[in-house]
Scaffold this motif. Structure first.
Motif, PDB file in Angstrom:
ATOM      1  N   MET A   1       0.799  -1.445   0.332  1.00 25.19           N
ATOM      2  CA  MET A   1      -0.467  -0.204   0.054  1.00 25.19           C
ATOM      3  C   MET A   1       0.406   1.252  -0.206  1.00 25.19           C
ATOM      4  N   SER A   2       0.227   2.116  -0.654  1.00 25.26           N
ATOM      5  CA  SER A   2       0.976   3.269  -1.087  1.00 25.26           C
ATOM      6  C   SER A   2       0.716   4.684   0.256  1.00 25.26           C
ATOM      7  N   CYS A   3       1.358   5.306   0.766  1.00 21.28           N
ATOM      8  CA  CYS A   3       1.085   6.808   1.843  1.00 21.28           C
ATOM      9  C   CYS A   3       0.590   7.270   0.645  1.00 21.28           C
ATOM     10  N   SER A   4       0.034   7.817  -0.080  1.00 21.75           N
ATOM     11  CA  SER A   4       0.872   8.617  -0.328  1.00 21.75           C
ATOM     12  C   SER A   4      -0.974   9.086  -0.107  1.00 21.75           C
ATOM     13  N   ASN A   5      -2.128   8.236  -0.093  1.00 18.80           N
ATOM     14  CA  ASN A   5      -2.993   8.763   0.135  1.00 18.80           C
ATOM     15  C   ASN A   5      -3.936   8.952   1.471  1.00 18.80           C
ATOM     16  N   VAL A   6      -3.027   9.079   2.845  1.00 19.63           N
ATOM     17  CA  VAL A   6      -2.670   9.942   3.675  1.00 19.63           C
ATOM     18  C   VAL A   6      -2.226  10.542   4.079  1.00 19.63           C
ATOM     19  N   GLN A   7      -0.406  10.563   2.926  1.00 20.50           N
ATOM     20  CA  GLN A   7       0.291  11.262   3.647  1.00 20.50           C
ATOM     21  C   GLN A   7       1.425  12.206   2.254  1.00 20.50           C
ATOM     22  N   ILE A   8       1.918  13.277   1.946  1.00 22.15           N
ATOM     23  CA  ILE A   8       3.553  13.778   1.081  1.00 22.15           C
ATOM     24  C   ILE A   8       4.123  14.371   1.798  1.00 22.15           C
ATOM     25  N   GLU A   9       5.304  13.673   1.109  1.00 23.23           N
ATOM     26  CA  GLU A   9       6.477  14.873   1.635  1.00 23.23           C
ATOM     27  C   GLU A   9       7.054  15.632   0.942  1.00 23.23           C
ATOM     28  N   TYR A  10       7.767  17.020   1.769  1.00 24.94           N
ATOM     29  CA  TYR A  10       7.823  17.724   1.354  1.00 24.94           C
ATOM     30  C   TYR A  10       9.048  18.304   1.863  1.00 24.94           C
ATOM     31  N   LEU A  11      10.305  19.280   0.660  1.00 25.53           N
ATOM     32  CA  LEU A  11      11.260  19.266   0.843  1.00 25.53           C
ATOM     33  C   LEU A  11      11.526  21.010   1.053  1.00 25.53           C
ATOM     34  N   GLY A  12      11.284  21.735   2.272  1.00 24.49           N
ATOM     35  CA  GLY A  12      10.996  23.444   2.011  1.00 24.49           C
ATOM     36  C   GLY A  12      12.432  23.884   1.127  1.00 24.49           C
ATOM     37  N   ASN A  13      12.321  25.298   0.578  1.00 27.13           N
ATOM     38  CA  ASN A  13      13.237  26.040   0.095  1.00 27.13           C
ATOM     39  C   ASN A  13      13.975  27.090   0.948  1.00 27.13           C
ATOM     40  N   GLY A  14      12.605  27.673   1.401  1.00 30.78           N
ATOM     41  CA  GLY A  14      12.784  28.767   1.821  1.00 30.78           C
ATOM     42  C   GLY A  14      11.593  29.772   1.353  1.00 30.78           C
ATOM     43  N   ALA A  15      11.818  29.581   0.285  1.00 30.79           N
ATOM     44  CA  ALA A  15      10.618  31.021  -0.317  1.00 30.79           C
ATOM     45  C   ALA A  15       9.398  30.236  -0.686  1.00 30.79           C
ATOM     46  N   ARG A  16       9.071  28.922  -0.799  1.00 30.21           N
ATOM     47  CA  ARG A  16       7.426  28.704  -0.974  1.00 30.21           C
ATOM     48  C   ARG A  16       6.642  28.584   0.224  1.00 30.21           C
ATOM     49  N   LEU A  17       6.080  29.451  -0.004  1.00 24.83           N
ATOM     50  CA  LEU A  17       4.925  29.463   1.476  1.00 24.83           C
ATOM     51  C   LEU A  17       3.763  28.191   1.358  1.00 24.83           C
ATOM     52  N   ASP A  18       2.694  28.271   0.383  1.00 24.19           N
ATOM     53  CA  ASP A  18       1.874  27.091  -0.296  1.00 24.19           C
ATOM     54  C   ASP A  18       1.999  26.291  -0.683  1.00 24.19           C
ATOM     55  N   TYR A  19       2.124  24.862   0.150  1.00 19.95           N
ATOM     56  CA  TYR A  19       1.715  23.427  -0.243  1.00 19.95           C
ATOM     57  C   TYR A  19       0.440  22.258  -0.226  1.00 19.95           C
ATOM     58  N   THR A  20       0.440  21.827  -1.814  1.00 20.75           N
ATOM     59  CA  THR A  20      -1.157  20.839  -1.404  1.00 20.75           C
ATOM     60  C   THR A  20      -0.473  19.762  -1.166  1.00 20.75           C
ATOM     61  N   PHE A  21      -1.919  19.348  -0.448  1.00 18.01           N
ATOM     62  CA  PHE A  21      -1.889  17.831  -0.508  1.00 18.01           C
ATOM     63  C   PHE A  21      -2.975  17.178  -0.577  1.00 18.01           C
ATOM     64  N   PRO A  22      -3.125  15.766  -1.324  1.00 21.35           N
ATOM     65  CA  PRO A  22      -3.954  15.099  -2.497  1.00 21.35           C
ATOM     66  C   PRO A  22      -4.692  13.985  -1.387  1.00 21.35           C
ATOM     67  N   PHE A  23      -4.799  14.130  -0.517  1.00 16.66           N
ATOM     68  CA  PHE A  23      -5.632  12.980   0.508  1.00 16.66           C
ATOM     69  C   PHE A  23      -7.517  13.503   1.079  1.00 16.66           C
ATOM     70  N   THR A  24      -7.906  13.147   0.986  1.00 13.53           N
ATOM     71  CA  THR A  24      -9.749  13.470   1.720  1.00 13.53           C
ATOM     72  C   THR A  24      -9.613  13.255   3.201  1.00 13.53           C
ATOM     73  N   TYR A  25     -10.356  14.287   3.522  1.00 18.58           N
ATOM     74  CA  TYR A  25     -10.030  14.177   5.109  1.00 18.58           C
ATOM     75  C   TYR A  25     -11.784  14.174   5.236  1.00 18.58           C
ATOM     76  N   GLU A  26     -12.182  14.144   6.525  1.00 18.47           N
ATOM     77  CA  GLU A  26     -14.002  14.581   7.257  1.00 18.47           C
ATOM     78  C   GLU A  26     -13.598  16.058   8.127  1.00 18.47           C
ATOM     79  N   ASP A  27     -12.665  16.330   8.268  1.00 19.59           N
ATOM     80  CA  ASP A  27     -12.459  16.883   9.079  1.00 19.59           C
ATOM     81  C   ASP A  27     -11.081  18.172   8.980  1.00 19.59           C
ATOM     82  N   GLU A  28     -10.932  19.746   9.078  1.00 20.69           N
ATOM     83  CA  GLU A  28      -9.404  20.043   9.204  1.00 20.69           C
ATOM     84  C   GLU A  28      -8.250  19.341  10.499  1.00 20.69           C
ATOM     85  N   LEU A  29      -9.387  19.179  11.096  1.00 16.09           N
ATOM     86  CA  LEU A  29      -8.603  18.940  12.601  1.00 16.09           C
ATOM     87  C   LEU A  29      -7.831  17.607  12.593  1.00 16.09           C
TER      88      LEU A  29
END
Length: 168
Positions: A1-29
């Motif tokens: 099973m791939s973990c891409s449906n529950v998490q995504i990993e990024y490497l920050g570059n010190g400039a980018r502020l916005d990051y998207t994620f592909p998984f669904t959720y029921e509540d923002e919490l």
């Protein structure tokens, strides 16, 4: 099973502020951010006040990840942690059972199971590799007697192997 449906990993570059994620959720919490901690060798949650939702699948950091001095680490994950304290639907004696209610409960459980597998498969085994001693990482008395015990930083000597090394 791939973990891409529950998490995504990024490497920050010190400039980018916005990051998207592909998984669904029921509540923002249920959506969390965790930064890699080099000392603990695992991802550690960052405070919720360091980021906010821009829309349903994008978060924005107050300070760009990877920037020096006090920001979160450059390697981080956005992940889901499904709340299991209460099931989506509660059934009572005499109430009708609808397929959509059963599906809602099963989907909630499925999501939590997927998250658990990703935690076990990644963080748990990283922890084992780095902190738990494995008997295969030791030279035994037989290894020492048969001259298979070669000094290295990857293996240790058992007490019997050490005694065989120093016995005259």
């Amino acid at each position: 099973m791939s973990c891409s449906n529950v998490q995504i990993e990024y490497l920050g570059n010190g400039a980018r502020l916005d990051y998207t994620f592909p998984f669904t959720y029921e509540d923002e919490l249920e959506v969390h951010v965790a930064a890699w901690d080099e000392e603990k060798l695992r991802f550690v949650d960052v405070e919720r006040d360091t980021w906010e939702f821009q829309n349903a699948t994008t978060i924005r950091f107050t300070e760009a990840p990877g920037a020096p001095e006090g920001s979160i680490g450059s390697r981080f994950i956005i992940y889901r942690e499904t709340d299991l304290d209460e099931l989506e639907v509660t059934f009572y004696p005499g109430s009708s059972i609808r397929a959509q209610d059963l599906n809602a409960n099963f989907e909630q459980l499925r999501d939590a199971i997927q998250e658990g597998w990703c935690r076990v498969s990644e963080e748990f085994y990283d922890y084992l590799d780095n902190y738990i001693w494995d008997v295969r990482d030791a030279y035994t008395r037989e290894d020492q007697i048969n001259e298979r015990a070669v000094p290295s930083d990857d293996k240790i000597l058992t007490s019997a192997a050490d005694a065989a090394r120093h016995d005259v």
